[in-house]
Design a protein around this motif. Structure first.
Motif, PDB file in Angstrom:
ATOM      1  N   PHE A 152       0.843  -1.196   0.000  1.00  0.00           N
ATOM      2  CA  PHE A 152       0.000   0.000   0.000  1.00  0.00           C
ATOM      3  C   PHE A 152       0.882   1.252   0.000  1.00  0.00           C
ATOM      4  CE2 PHE A 152      -4.169   1.751   2.045  1.00  0.00           C
ATOM      5  CZ  PHE A 152      -4.433   2.430   0.871  1.00  0.00           C
ATOM      6  N   ASP A 153       2.010   1.197   0.707  1.00  0.00           N
ATOM      7  CA  ASP A 153       2.940   2.334   0.724  1.00  0.00           C
ATOM      8  C   ASP A 153       3.466   2.631  -0.677  1.00  0.00           C
ATOM      9  OD1 ASP A 153       2.874   3.028   3.440  1.00  0.00           O
ATOM     10  OD2 ASP A 153       4.234   1.395   3.955  1.00  0.00           O
ATOM     11  N   GLU A 154       3.784   1.583  -1.445  1.00  0.00           N
ATOM     12  CA  GLU A 154       4.292   1.781  -2.800  1.00  0.00           C
ATOM     13  C   GLU A 154       3.223   2.396  -3.700  1.00  0.00           C
ATOM     14  OE1 GLU A 154       7.520  -1.923  -3.007  1.00  0.00           O
ATOM     15  OE2 GLU A 154       5.442  -2.192  -3.693  1.00  0.00           O
ATOM     16  N   GLN A 155       1.994   1.963  -3.548  1.00  0.00           N
ATOM     17  CA  GLN A 155       0.912   2.505  -4.373  1.00  0.00           C
ATOM     18  C   GLN A 155       0.704   3.985  -4.082  1.00  0.00           C
ATOM     19  OE1 GLN A 155      -2.548   0.158  -5.531  1.00  0.00           O
ATOM     20  NE2 GLN A 155      -3.832   1.587  -4.402  1.00  0.00           N
ATOM     21  N   ILE A 156       0.769   4.348  -2.805  1.00  0.00           N
ATOM     22  CA  ILE A 156       0.619   5.757  -2.434  1.00  0.00           C
ATOM     23  C   ILE A 156       1.799   6.572  -2.969  1.00  0.00           C
ATOM     24  CG2 ILE A 156       0.596   7.354  -0.480  1.00  0.00           C
ATOM     25  CD1 ILE A 156      -0.937   5.195   1.084  1.00  0.00           C
ATOM     26  N   ALA A 157       3.009   6.022  -2.853  1.00  0.00           N
ATOM     27  CA  ALA A 157       4.204   6.741  -3.316  1.00  0.00           C
ATOM     28  C   ALA A 157       4.171   6.984  -4.817  1.00  0.00           C
ATOM     29  CB  ALA A 157       5.455   5.970  -2.927  1.00  0.00           C
ATOM     30  N   ASP A 158       3.545   6.081  -5.583  1.00  0.00           N
ATOM     31  CA  ASP A 158       3.474   6.248  -7.033  1.00  0.00           C
ATOM     32  C   ASP A 158       2.721   7.509  -7.440  1.00  0.00           C
ATOM     33  OD1 ASP A 158       4.940   4.022  -7.542  1.00  0.00           O
ATOM     34  OD2 ASP A 158       3.251   2.746  -8.125  1.00  0.00           O
ATOM     35  N   ARG A 159       1.838   7.999  -6.599  1.00  0.00           N
ATOM     36  CA  ARG A 159       1.067   9.198  -6.934  1.00  0.00           C
ATOM     37  C   ARG A 159       1.904  10.461  -6.811  1.00  0.00           C
ATOM     38  NH1 ARG A 159      -2.151   9.009 -10.101  1.00  0.00           N
ATOM     39  NH2 ARG A 159      -3.712  10.429  -9.310  1.00  0.00           N
ATOM     40  N   PHE A 160       3.090  10.332  -6.231  1.00  0.00           N
ATOM     41  CA  PHE A 160       3.977  11.493  -6.090  1.00  0.00           C
ATOM     42  C   PHE A 160       5.207  11.374  -6.992  1.00  0.00           C
ATOM     43  CE2 PHE A 160       2.037  10.836  -1.807  1.00  0.00           C
ATOM     44  CZ  PHE A 160       1.190  11.922  -1.838  1.00  0.00           C
ATOM     45  N   THR A 161       5.149  10.503  -7.997  1.00  0.00           N
ATOM     46  CA  THR A 161       6.321  10.234  -8.827  1.00  0.00           C
ATOM     47  C   THR A 161       6.830  11.485  -9.525  1.00  0.00           C
ATOM     48  OG1 THR A 161       5.722   7.919  -9.189  1.00  0.00           O
ATOM     49  CG2 THR A 161       7.164   8.945 -10.817  1.00  0.00           C
ATOM     50  N   GLN A 162       5.938  12.219 -10.189  1.00  0.00           N
ATOM     51  CA  GLN A 162       6.374  13.409 -10.926  1.00  0.00           C
ATOM     52  C   GLN A 162       6.903  14.484  -9.984  1.00  0.00           C
ATOM     53  OE1 GLN A 162       3.853  14.979 -14.002  1.00  0.00           O
ATOM     54  NE2 GLN A 162       2.970  12.992 -14.471  1.00  0.00           N
ATOM     55  N   ASP A 163       6.211  14.706  -8.876  1.00  0.00           N
ATOM     56  CA  ASP A 163       6.681  15.715  -7.918  1.00  0.00           C
ATOM     57  C   ASP A 163       8.040  15.326  -7.353  1.00  0.00           C
ATOM     58  OD1 ASP A 163       4.138  17.508  -7.495  1.00  0.00           O
ATOM     59  OD2 ASP A 163       3.441  15.439  -7.443  1.00  0.00           O
ATOM     60  N   ARG A 164       8.214  14.040  -7.089  1.00  0.00           N
ATOM     61  CA  ARG A 164       9.481  13.565  -6.542  1.00  0.00           C
ATOM     62  C   ARG A 164      10.600  13.704  -7.568  1.00  0.00           C
ATOM     63  NH1 ARG A 164       7.480   9.361  -4.587  1.00  0.00           N
ATOM     64  NH2 ARG A 164       7.892   7.962  -6.335  1.00  0.00           N
ATOM     65  N   MET A 165      10.300  13.413  -8.840  1.00  0.00           N
ATOM     66  CA  MET A 165      11.312  13.532  -9.892  1.00  0.00           C
ATOM     67  C   MET A 165      11.791  14.973 -10.025  1.00  0.00           C
ATOM     68  SD  MET A 165      10.958  12.887 -14.014  1.00  0.00           S
ATOM     69  CE  MET A 165       9.912  14.317 -14.222  1.00  0.00           C
ATOM     70  N   VAL A 166      10.843  15.918 -10.131  1.00  0.00           N
ATOM     71  CA  VAL A 166      11.220  17.324 -10.299  1.00  0.00           C
ATOM     72  C   VAL A 166      11.991  17.827  -9.082  1.00  0.00           C
ATOM     73  CG1 VAL A 166      10.330  19.662 -10.576  1.00  0.00           C
ATOM     74  CG2 VAL A 166       9.300  17.794 -11.855  1.00  0.00           C
ATOM     75  N   THR A 167      11.562  17.435  -7.889  1.00  0.00           N
ATOM     76  CA  THR A 167      12.237  17.885  -6.670  1.00  0.00           C
ATOM     77  C   THR A 167      13.667  17.369  -6.615  1.00  0.00           C
ATOM     78  OG1 THR A 167      10.135  17.959  -5.473  1.00  0.00           O
ATOM     79  CG2 THR A 167      12.139  17.867  -4.155  1.00  0.00           C
ATOM     80  N   ARG A 168      13.859  16.111  -6.933  1.00  0.00           N
ATOM     81  CA  ARG A 168      15.206  15.531  -6.898  1.00  0.00           C
ATOM     82  C   ARG A 168      16.112  16.182  -7.936  1.00  0.00           C
ATOM     83  NH1 ARG A 168      13.792   9.043  -6.253  1.00  0.00           N
ATOM     84  NH2 ARG A 168      13.190   9.121  -4.055  1.00  0.00           N
ATOM     85  N   LEU A 169      15.574  16.406  -9.139  1.00  0.00           N
ATOM     86  CA  LEU A 169      16.401  17.026 -10.171  1.00  0.00           C
ATOM     87  C   LEU A 169      16.696  18.484  -9.840  1.00  0.00           C
ATOM     88  CD1 LEU A 169      14.861  15.515 -13.424  1.00  0.00           C
ATOM     89  CD2 LEU A 169      17.051  14.974 -12.375  1.00  0.00           C
ATOM     90  N   MET A 170      15.717  19.192  -9.314  1.00  0.00           N
ATOM     91  CA  MET A 170      15.961  20.569  -8.885  1.00  0.00           C
ATOM     92  C   MET A 170      17.049  20.615  -7.819  1.00  0.00           C
ATOM     93  SD  MET A 170      14.328  23.260 -10.134  1.00  0.00           S
ATOM     94  CE  MET A 170      14.315  24.374  -8.736  1.00  0.00           C
ATOM     95  N   THR A 171      16.988  19.694  -6.862  1.00  0.00           N
ATOM     96  CA  THR A 171      18.001  19.648  -5.813  1.00  0.00           C
ATOM     97  C   THR A 171      19.364  19.322  -6.392  1.00  0.00           C
ATOM     98  OG1 THR A 171      16.308  18.898  -4.250  1.00  0.00           O
ATOM     99  CG2 THR A 171      18.603  18.583  -3.616  1.00  0.00           C
ATOM    100  N   LEU A 172      19.403  18.336  -7.308  1.00  0.00           N
ATOM    101  CA  LEU A 172      20.673  17.956  -7.932  1.00  0.00           C
ATOM    102  C   LEU A 172      21.267  19.123  -8.708  1.00  0.00           C
ATOM    103  CD1 LEU A 172      22.729  15.718  -8.662  1.00  0.00           C
ATOM    104  CD2 LEU A 172      21.257  15.142 -10.603  1.00  0.00           C
TER     105      LEU A 172
END
Length: 918
Positions: free
Chosen positions: A777-797
């Motif tokens: 269930f945690d993985e399914q919930i995390a999948d809904r934040f994939t795009q936000d997580r990608m942009v945040t990680r790349l912005m930080t990098l």
């Protein structure tokens, strides 16, 4: 010796009636001089000897006339060879510059690879420019009712036939299922087990519309898409290669698709991934008319059920504006024959019905719409990083140019024109950037693979190639040339301003001047851009933290989601009640399992079913609510708490009265404050509400389709109870709403082997019951934040990279300033200046540049840019003062560290040694 100087003087004093010949003359002299330099001579000796070696000015001019046709090419090759020799001699500079630039170019090339594949690339079909899509929005999967804005992009099967008959402007008009589905497939007469594969139901002219030819076998014809025709399918090239190693015998063989025999007629062409970019492209294509039997889909022939996308190929010379008006009128005529638009409200909605024709060359652009804004933002961000890298290299070139002043002075004294020197230095910059671009392609390849893993976690068949394509190679080459010119022009021009008199001086002399205004300006620019990226990263981190900390009112601890498809396993709607009881019993028999929830779909699954709702005794306000089917343990399995009344129980069966449990938003939307909804009835909208469902309880609001969907009215109905309206309209064998899609397992402790146990349990019930998808269930919930997580990680990098580059740039300029002011520092210390005052002097200069960059440019630009990313941030309006403060302090600390090291070195200067160097 006297002869050499007379020859040189004669060369310098000779008249120059022809500028082109003088440049050619200088070309030959410099070519010879550089050969001497390569042999170990000093620049002064090499140039003197080169003039003498030609034996006089007239011989040189005579030779230049003979070689004039190859002059430009020779000059270019000479410049490139000389540039390579210079870069080889300065290895530390070259390595630093290449690494810095390759990161900037590689980051841009990696982002552009995704931008090209997702936003710019057409489908791999014939003449995509003549394809037109009827509609311009993306919807899924089966819709009915009137749209508020009147803009339609999904159509019923009857609508498609109506347009085919009455729109001769299209050479072909193909229809395709709006949602990529899942089916269970197994090859006949083999030992392979049934497994889920992605599928798409399409029209018989689907492949013909795109102008495609089969890899082997044949593709669909119109005869395949006729009711009663033999069941056939076309397999994707990737499935054919990955699962069957390109075995030609696959064509003509029988597959059991959802327990029905289907013949494979052919293999789709290599590279074709369907009519849209998707992380799960179709493995099997099936005709639309086989869908009612293979998928028990009753909506295929219901006139008011819209479920098809339409793409056509227009004939030459057709104007789009008149065609759009005609198609809109045809759609209105088709809609008018349905029950939805028959009442007064429907007639008013019918007047607004229209369609928008959009380019169809890229297919159905649902992924494009989803990723467009974020990919464009990442392109701007990577561009800023590249700009910072260019500023850094420009500073390095300026420092390097100061060390080559003697060489430039000699060349100027020997008659080299300023444009010739600038051209040579600019060639060095471009060669350096091209080398960096080649290395950057390696960075881009690795970066693209990382981006794909971040953007599509767990996906195995995304039709995006990480390898640089021709377009990406051209982009990288263009960026390399642009950066070479960008960071090379100013240093080349400044370096070329050498004083010829310096060539005749026997010694070198240090100056007391520090960094130039241009160098300081570049540091100011780097600091400002780094602050902008740091603030951007901080804003996205803050937004992601807010999203993650939203109280979803769900409990994901020790919960596992098992997606399955009983319909594909051959179960009829009349058989599922027994199946669900068996599933509950078998899973409860597994030690450690506490709850077994069964539902149509689960929270945070990116799915949503909805229908119109009217409270009995109230007028129809045309309000909608989402609904979910679930068994007695479903609400507990996902952690949803009952607030009033009761939840669904085991007594709510197919033969008991229809009941519903509603959430808090439902109560707020349909009832007055303080009004008790328990015992009230509701049903489908109409002149008088049917009141089919009795409300027996109220549960707290929980997140379903999205964590940010506020005021989401929902109701929950028992898994095996038929909706009374459906029961009145059709027999149970056609009621596909009874099919479940997920099992939620709640265990008392973490169980690593639950996935294998789930597969074994379902297979023991029925070999055709396969696990379509398994997630915690945690993985399914995390999948809904994939795009936000990608942009945040790349912005930080990118912000960390920008901070590093800005810090290195400041360190380099400060070190150069200390080296240039060695004599001045020595005099100051000899006159009594202590170490702290020297450190303070150097640090003031370093920190002043950073402060100007922050205050004058960085903070205002960051404040301005935040306005353009607000739409991509959650509950954020304007600049966060905390983020700005942290970003400013971080950059200030980095600047202090960069300036402190050279300052300490300056404070360690030996006054007597420093004065002797003058």
């Amino acid at each position: 010796m006297l002869k050499e100087w007379l020859t040189r003087l004669r060369f310098l004093m000779s008249p120059k009636p022809n500028r082109e010949i003088d440049e050619e003359l200088q070309f030959h002299i410099e070519r010879q001089a550089q050969e001497y330099i390569a042999a170990g001579m000093t620049p002064q000796e090499a140039h003197r000897k080169a003039v003498v070696a030609f034996g006089g000015i007239e011989n040189v001019r005579a030779q230049s006339h003979k070689e004039r046709p190859s002059y430009f090419l020779g000059t270019l090759l000479q410049d490139v060879r000389y540039a390579l020799r210079q870069l080889r001699k300065s290895r530390s500079f070259t390595v630093t510059a290449v690494l810095t630039l390759s990161l900037g170019i590689g980051a841009n090339a990696a982002i552009f690879t995704l931008v090209n594949a997702v936003l710019l690339k057409n489908l791999p079909v014939v003449d995509p420019s003549t394809l037109v899509r009827i509609g311009n929005t993306n919807e899924c999967c089966v819709n009915w009712g009137a749209m508020d804005d009147g803009n339609y992009s999904l159509f019923a099967t009857d609508d498609w036939h109506q347009l085919q008959r009455n729109a001769p402007e299209f050479e072909e008009l193909a229809a395709m299922q709006s949602g990529i589905g899942q089916i269970i497939a197994r090859r006949d007469k083999t030992q392979e087990s049934a497994r889920p594969v992605s599928s798409e139901f399409v029209s018989g002219n689907y492949f013909r519309t795109f102008g495609l030819k089969p890899q082997i076998g044949r593709l669909f014809t119109d005869a395949d898409n006729v009711e009663g025709a033999p069941f056939v399918a076309v397999m994707s090239y990737d499935m054919w290669q990955n699962n069957y190693a390109g075995d030609p015998s696959v064509v003509g063989s029988t597959f059991w698709v959802n327990t029905k025999a289907v013949t494979i007629t052919g293999i789709a062409p290599k590279g074709f991934y369907g009519d849209r970019l998707s992380s799960t492209p179709p493995d099997l294509y099936l005709p639309i008319e086989s869908m009612p039997v293979l998928a028990n889909a009753q909506h295929v022939h219901i006139p008011d059920r819209r479920w098809l996308y339409l793409i056509g190929r227009v004939k030459p010379g057709v104007a789009m504006a008149p065609l759009q008006a005609k198609i809109s009128e045809l759609v209105r005529q088709s809609f008018a024959a349905t029950t939805i638009f028959s009442d007064e409200h429907g007639k008013r909605a019918l007047a607004k019905v229209h369609v928008v024709l959009s380019p169809g060359g890229a297919g159905i652009q649902d992924m494009q719409d989803s990723y467009a804004s974020k990919l464009k933002l990442l392109m701007w961000i990577s561009g800023l990083v590249l700009l910072i890298a260019c500023a850094n290299i420009a500073n390095l070139l300026l420092v390097r140019g100061m060390n080559r002043r003697a060489e430039m002075s000699v060349r100027t004294a020997l008659g080299a024109m300023r444009t010739r020197i600038v051209r040579q230095l600019l060639t060095e910059s471009i060669v350096l950037s091209i080398i960096s671009g080649i290395v950057g392609l390696i960075v881009a390849y690795a970066g693209t693979r990382m981006l794909l893993a971040m953007a599509f976690p767990g996906a195995q068949a995304v039709p995006i190639d990480a390898s640089p394509s021709g377009v990406v190679l051209a982009f990288a080459f263009g960026v390399s040339l642009l950066t070479g010119i960008l960071f090379g022009v100013a240093p080349a021009w400044i370096t070329s301003k050498a004083n010829p008199a310096d060539a005749l001086r026997s010694g070198t002399r240090t100056t007391t001047s520090g960094a130039s205004l241009l160098q300081r300006s570049l540091i100011v620019l780097q600091s400002a851009l780094a602050l902008v990226l740091l603030v951007g990263a901080g804003m996205f981190i803050q937004s992601l933290n807010k999203l993650r900390n939203i109280d979803l009112k769900l409990n994901s601890t020790n919960r596992y989601i098992i997606h399955f498809n009983p319909q594909a396993a051959g179960y009829s709607p009349a058989q599922v009640e027994t199946l669900y009881r068996t599933i509950e019993e078998r899973f409860h028999a597994i030690p450690g399992v506490q709850k077994v929830g069964i539902s149509a779909y689960t929270p945070m699954e990116a799915d949503n079913w909805g229908d119109g709702v009217q409270i009995q005794g109230q007028p129809d306000h045309h309000n909608w609510a989402s609904w979910v089917r679930g068994n007695a343990e479903y609400l507990d399995s996902v952690g949803t708490h009952v607030l009033i009344g009761r939840g669904i129980t085991t007594q709510d069966t197919s033969t008991s009265p229809a009941v519903a449990v509603v959430n808090q938003s439902f109560v707020q939307k349909f009832f007055k404050p303080g009004e008790n909804p328990v015992g009230r009835r509701f049903g489908s909208p109409g002149p008088v509400s049917s009141g089919d469902f009795e409300i027996v309880g109220v549960v707290e609001d929980t997140a379903y389709n999205s964590a940010t969907w506020k005021n989401h009215a929902m109701y929950f109905i028992p898994m095996t109870q038929r909706i009374p309206e459906s029961a009145r309209q059709r027999p149970i064998e056609k009621d596909t709403g009874l099919y479940a899609g997920a099992i939620v397992i709640h265990t008392e402790r973490p169980m690593d082997n639950i996935q294998s146990l789930a597969r074994q349990t379902l297979a023991a019930i029925n070999p055709n019951l396969s696990v379509v998808k398994f997630q915690t269930f945690d993985e399914q919930i995390a999948d809904r934040f994939t795009q936000d997580r990608m942009v945040t990680r790349l912005m930080t990098l990118f912000s960390i990279l920008a901070l590093l580059l800005a810090t290195l740039g400041l360190y380099g300029v400060t070190s150069y300033t200390v080296a240039r002011r060695t004599s001045e520092i020595g005099i100051r210390m000899a006159l009594g200046a202590n170490r702290s005052s020297v450190v303070g002097m150097i640090m003031r200069g370093a920190m002043l540049q950073t402060a100007i960059g922050l205050a004058a440019i960085g903070i205002p630009v960051a404040w301005f840019c935040v306005r353009y990313i607000e739409s991509q941030l959650y509950e954020t309006k304007g600049m966060s003062l905390a983020v700005l403060t942290i970003a400013t302090l971080t950059l200030t600390a980095a600047a202090a560290a960069a300036g402190l090291i050279p300052a300490q070195r300056a404070a360690s200067t030996n006054p007597s040694q420093a004065l002797r160097t003058e």
